[in-house]
Design a protein around this motif. Sequence first.
Motif, mmCIF file in Angstrom:
data_model
loop_
_atom_site.group_PDB
_atom_site.id
_atom_site.type_symbol
_atom_site.label_atom_id
_atom_site.label_comp_id
_atom_site.label_asym_id
_atom_site.label_seq_id
_atom_site.Cartn_x
_atom_site.Cartn_y
_atom_site.Cartn_z
ATOM 1 N N ASP A 126 -3.048 -10.994 10.981
ATOM 2 C CA ASP A 126 -3.843 -10.029 11.719
ATOM 3 C C ASP A 126 -3.556 -10.205 13.212
ATOM 4 O O ASP A 126 -3.940 -11.214 13.809
ATOM 5 N N ASP A 156 -0.953 -1.949 8.403
ATOM 6 C CA ASP A 156 -2.243 -2.152 9.069
ATOM 7 C C ASP A 156 -2.807 -0.816 9.548
ATOM 8 O O ASP A 156 -3.966 -0.468 9.293
ATOM 9 N N LYS A 192 0.185 3.832 1.346
ATOM 10 C CA LYS A 192 -0.002 4.513 2.625
ATOM 11 C C LYS A 192 1.101 4.221 3.625
ATOM 12 O O LYS A 192 1.184 4.877 4.657
ATOM 13 N N SER A 206 -3.507 1.788 6.521
ATOM 14 C CA SER A 206 -4.550 1.359 5.585
ATOM 15 C C SER A 206 -5.845 1.006 6.303
ATOM 16 O O SER A 206 -6.796 0.550 5.682
ATOM 17 N N HIS A 207 -5.868 1.224 7.625
ATOM 18 C CA HIS A 207 -7.045 0.910 8.447
ATOM 19 C C HIS A 207 -7.463 -0.545 8.282
ATOM 20 O O HIS A 207 -8.646 -0.865 8.164
ATOM 21 N N GLY A 208 -6.431 -1.422 8.272
ATOM 22 C CA GLY A 208 -6.692 -2.854 8.240
ATOM 23 C C GLY A 208 -6.831 -3.456 6.858
ATOM 24 O O GLY A 208 -6.955 -4.680 6.737
ATOM 25 N N ALA A 209 -6.812 -2.625 5.810
ATOM 26 C CA ALA A 209 -6.964 -3.164 4.454
ATOM 27 C C ALA A 209 -5.773 -4.041 4.069
ATOM 28 O O ALA A 209 -5.911 -5.010 3.322
ATOM 29 N N GLU A 210 -4.582 -3.678 4.545
ATOM 30 C CA GLU A 210 -3.395 -4.504 4.372
ATOM 31 C C GLU A 210 -2.736 -4.678 5.737
ATOM 32 O O GLU A 210 -2.931 -3.874 6.648
ATOM 33 N N LYS A 211 -1.933 -5.729 5.868
ATOM 34 C CA LYS A 211 -1.316 -6.016 7.153
ATOM 35 C C LYS A 211 0.208 -5.860 7.077
ATOM 36 O O LYS A 211 0.807 -5.899 6.003
ATOM 37 N N GLN A 266 3.256 -9.971 5.637
ATOM 38 C CA GLN A 266 2.663 -10.627 4.483
ATOM 39 C C GLN A 266 3.586 -11.727 3.969
ATOM 40 O O GLN A 266 4.809 -11.583 3.994
ATOM 41 N N THR A 326 0.818 -1.211 0.000
ATOM 42 C CA THR A 326 0.000 0.000 0.000
ATOM 43 C C THR A 326 0.856 1.267 0.000
ATOM 44 O O THR A 326 1.858 1.357 0.736
#
Length: 471
Positions: A244, A216, A190, A219-224, A227, A188
């Motif tokens: 997560d 995390d 971000k 991206s507000h949890g969209a990606e961690k 990975q 991301t």
Amino acid sequence: MGKRNVLLSVLLAGGLAVSSIPINVLAHDELGGVLIEKGTGAGYNDINAPVIEGSKNLSHLHEAAAPEMKIVREDGKANSFGDVYAYKGFAYLGTHTKNGGNGGVRVFDLKDPANPKEVTVFGNNDIPGTWQEKVIVKTVHTPDFQGDLAVVSVQQTSRSNPVSKGGFLLYDVTNPYEPKKLGFYEVTKKTNGTHELYLTTQGDKAIVLAANPYADYYSHGAEKDFQIVDVSNPSKPKKVWEFDPRTVKGVPADFDGYNWKSPDGKTRPVFNHSTMVDGKYAYVSMWDLGTVIFDISSPENPVYLGRTEFGSKQQGSAHSSALAKGGNVLVETREVYAPVKDGFEQAYGYTRIFDVKDKTNPKLLSEFKTELYDNIENGTTFANTVHDPKVQGNTLYLSHYAGGVRAVDITDPSNPVEIGKYVPEQSNIWGVFLDRNYILASDINSGLKVLQKNVGSPGATENILKDRLFN
């Protein structure tokens, strides 16, 4: 000056809004409030910093080579340096952020380790506004690729740069003189990108374990942050799983991706800093959540096993790890660079050693501290903390910034004993790596160092630096 006030010049008052984070806060806890980049604070070149003896020959370690780092950029500017890795007689030296990054990976022929020859650089012009700190090289045999594969971390110097992006690069280095770009895995926008990573193989598969700090959170949890990426086809890397932290006992469902309200009553930072693999087990450095252990026999469905824990007075800062005693002993380094924090011991980061025969229940065996760990009166930052660990036999090697490289006997892991050190003038040692009978170190300011145990010293091996043959 009182201990509780020594860092007021570099600590933020009160909370830190995400939008206020400066772009030069990289490679560590950027949300924690210390506005300084590795290698730029007091304690490295400051005449008021603690005096550490500088020498090329110290207690059974000596400097066999320190090649001059030539400027390789077309604009005539020099970079600083990141981590170091060696494979099949070549050293791969990552680069840091000085002069805007984009230094790539510099490759040295080590057939004569006392006289390293720089042969090429790669990954330096691929993505503008990035830096390439970490590189891992392995031999890979998959249906889509056979040869030596390099994975290179890519981090943005500024997330606001519209043309930069973070993640990791994949290169064919079967011929290290002519690296060939194969692919790129993007995380991301971000987050800054992939900070540290690890490459491993499973049968005819190749996988990368990527540490993407704050993915995390931003991206507000969209990606961690953690990975697992299948790179069996390096031109088409594919994410197959991500971790997560909310699935771990003790981490509440409302965990925001960074701030963990831990059982000891403290709010602790949690993010993924580093990854490492030994066989079917992955060891993931999740800062104050500890070193988290997974069974990755199935990379698409890893199993959480356990984690290390900290005392209530300890800042966590699980930075990176290494294994000893056939995988039964875990070495965990803690990069505590801000030693004055309310409610915690006043100390820089030091090393902890665990019994991990039972991966579900790591047991603390000992703690190793240098003479620098409680030297906080001068207010230095990274200078006095431990950084990375590597193990060879019963010897642990630690990179230690201003503390240089430390050699520690862990024959008895419950009683670690320092047996040697290498502390050059203006020491700023980032990485350490072991390759057969010599030790490589990387200095943020001055680059590659080739070290050897002194001949004739207790426990030293024969001098075979020259005329060595590599497979």
